[in-house]
Design an enzyme around this catalytic site. Sequence first.
Site, PDB file in Angstrom:
ATOM      1  N   PRO A 622      -6.361   9.975  -4.360  1.00  0.00           N
ATOM      2  CA  PRO A 622      -5.144   9.304  -4.831  1.00  0.00           C
ATOM      3  C   PRO A 622      -4.113   9.048  -3.739  1.00  0.00           C
ATOM      4  O   PRO A 622      -3.364   8.072  -3.810  1.00  0.00           O
ATOM      5  CB  PRO A 622      -4.601  10.275  -5.884  1.00  0.00           C
ATOM      6  CG  PRO A 622      -5.779  11.066  -6.331  1.00  0.00           C
ATOM      7  CD  PRO A 622      -6.657  11.199  -5.127  1.00  0.00           C
ATOM      8  N   VAL A 693     -10.075  -0.712  -4.085  1.00  0.00           N
ATOM      9  CA  VAL A 693      -8.714  -0.871  -4.598  1.00  0.00           C
ATOM     10  C   VAL A 693      -7.779  -1.529  -3.578  1.00  0.00           C
ATOM     11  O   VAL A 693      -6.715  -2.017  -3.935  1.00  0.00           O
ATOM     12  CB  VAL A 693      -8.148   0.499  -5.043  1.00  0.00           C
ATOM     13  CG1 VAL A 693      -7.747   1.357  -3.846  1.00  0.00           C
ATOM     14  CG2 VAL A 693      -6.980   0.335  -6.002  1.00  0.00           C
ATOM     15  N   GLU A 695      -7.634  -4.308  -1.965  1.00  0.00           N
ATOM     16  CA  GLU A 695      -7.248  -5.714  -2.098  1.00  0.00           C
ATOM     17  C   GLU A 695      -6.697  -6.023  -3.484  1.00  0.00           C
ATOM     18  O   GLU A 695      -5.921  -6.960  -3.649  1.00  0.00           O
ATOM     19  CB  GLU A 695      -8.440  -6.615  -1.766  1.00  0.00           C
ATOM     20  CG  GLU A 695      -8.852  -6.484  -0.306  1.00  0.00           C
ATOM     21  CD  GLU A 695      -9.982  -7.431   0.092  1.00  0.00           C
ATOM     22  OE1 GLU A 695     -10.904  -7.638  -0.727  1.00  0.00           O
ATOM     23  OE2 GLU A 695      -9.945  -7.953   1.212  1.00  0.00           O
TER      24      GLU A 695
END
Length: 735
Positions: A622, A693, A695
């Site tokens: 994350p 993730v 782009e």
Amino acid sequence: MRFDTPATTNPIDQLKVIGKPTDRIDGPLKTTGTAPYAYERHDVIRNPAYGAVVGAAIAKGRIASLNLSKAKAAPGVLAIVTADNAGKLGKGKYNTAKLLGGPHIEHYHQAIAVIVAETFEQATAAAQLVRVDYVRAEGAFDLAAAKDSAAKPGPERRGIPDTAVGDFAGAFAAAPVQLDQTYTTPDQSHAMMEPHASIAAWDGDQLTLWTSNQMIDWGTSDVATTLGIGKNKVRLISPFIGGGFGGKLWVRADAVLAALGARAAGRPVKVALPRPLIFNNTTHRSATIQRIRIGATRDGKITAIGHESWSGDLPGGELEAAASQTRLLYAGANRMTAMRLAVLNLPEGNSMRAPGEAPGLMALEIAMDEMAEKLALDPVEFRILNDTQVDPENPSRPFSKRQLVQCLRIGTHRFGWNQRNPLPGKTREGRWLVGMGMAAAFRDNLDMKSAARVRLDSRGVVTVETDMTDIGTGSYTIIAQTAAEMMGAPLEKVVVRLGDSTFPVSCGSGGQWGGNSSTAGVYAACVKLRTAVAQKLGFNSADTVFADGQVRSGNRSVPLAQAAGESGLIAEDVMEYGDLDKRYQQSTFGAHFVEVGVDAATGEIRVRRMLAVCAAGRILNPTTARSQVIGAMTMGVGAALMEELAVDKRAGYFVNHDLAGYEVPVHADIPHQEVIFLDETDPISSPMKAKGVGELGICGVAAAVANAIYNASGVRVRDYPITLDKLLDRLPEAG
């Protein structure tokens, strides 16, 4: 290993290391200035010479004469390489124009010479002494003027240019509510901090290049093809890259001219492209003209959607696939997309972060807002109403995972969307007109073949080797997390080595495929290593558990280090994919929400807050994923408000070819950014159950900003960037 059935429970699902917010393991190198970037490899060669690249001063034509006499006589000059003395050169698969031009000139600042000297200053000074006479030819530099001559290209790398389902023309004509608008996006530059740079050294006929390149295997092949030598004679090394955004997917003039200069001078040579050549000599995102038509019933159901796009590139170049997302994002029985490519003699157009979707959504997501207004519907509800769980062009193919509606719902709640006044230009805070805007985000998920080698030594250290690159995305960290999870080793016992063409060929960094595919390759190698460890210990591979630095089977437990033995163990494998991507549409989704203030008197625009809600499979880390998304959101603000390569339509070059004239956001431009990741896994994508993730985060941002500006001011701008001169004479009267 072949991945051709959906993933089931596997060691990654333990989530002891994967999925945890982990600081980047390369962070200390970056923050202390000790990460070895290409131009700064003082540790690999001694006494390098320096190369200065001379770029063509015309956009199209030929060199009539090239006078090198003064440059050759200049202090410190060791060699000068031009097309006349470079020998026979090829052209790489991924280059549209030749990297060393002459006598024919294909674009402005095409490299025509490299001056090699003892010092950087001597090479730069000598380059100014080169005298060139040109014969100019007429060129095409204006997309709008060339639009009518644009042609339908072949499929090549960007896919088929046209699609059609149902009767778009008939359905659109019959629709009770219609939208027909045209939008434009400008040429844009990657503008990464680290320049294109290389150091070249020859050892006999063996070339080593320390370079800044996102795709090591592609680069190795193209260098070999250009120089006319065997691929086995070329080694590329690129462990750290100071930003790429797609601009370093391809080998450029710095690498080839460093190699040619080193061969001519008989010693290592380093070359870094100055900013003007980065903007005009390398690649950029091509401008687009996009016409979007939407027809709907009065209750908001889309019955017809059509998206046409025009872009330009050099002869043999590729289009900007701006209509690609419209094929998949919203429902509608009658559909049409068409993309046309004009021949322009501007510098080469090619991939930039989220090629296709980024500029395409800049238009589509304004059009969706304009249509919602015509229907008197909330923009979020209009999008939800037209959601689809299957490929609209091929309804028999479902999405592997599609949580767009959930992204929109969560975003409206978290952002306070219910406080938005749907009437534009009606909310004020003192001098500021305040508005909210949103847009959907979409980016395809691409699975790419990727390999890795994993070693286990007698100290229990796991070493991963793959030619994967880290362009600031956190590859070192998530690859280390993957190996740690698979082998049951603590993270500090994992060593990751990247960016070397002698390592197994990975997917490389591009297309948002890097994180998921590179870790899948590491997963495959670790599965093989786990089997080798179990066999060596006489364990049943099926019930062997790797955890907490131990290898366990039944009532037996052996330390991982002991399992390796004195000689250690090594395994190498590649993750390959079957036809799941044909049976399922794999995509990532999101929703962007933006609040802006527009100065009622000056038209100054301030972005006040931003939110991104992303659904992109399992988030492997994350912390690094959030970093990727907020960086992409920042680029989206730049695309909306600032970024535009100004074209000199007489001379055919980009005028603002440096970081002073080409504006990008700085810290003061960017407010609080919030990122929410949906808790999802996608077993169709890979054993990691993850998707890209990096782009997705830029897709839709510019349109969300544009829609917020409209809500604040009542001024609809359809031509990016949205600068205050496009607002001033249309702002509401002060009340």
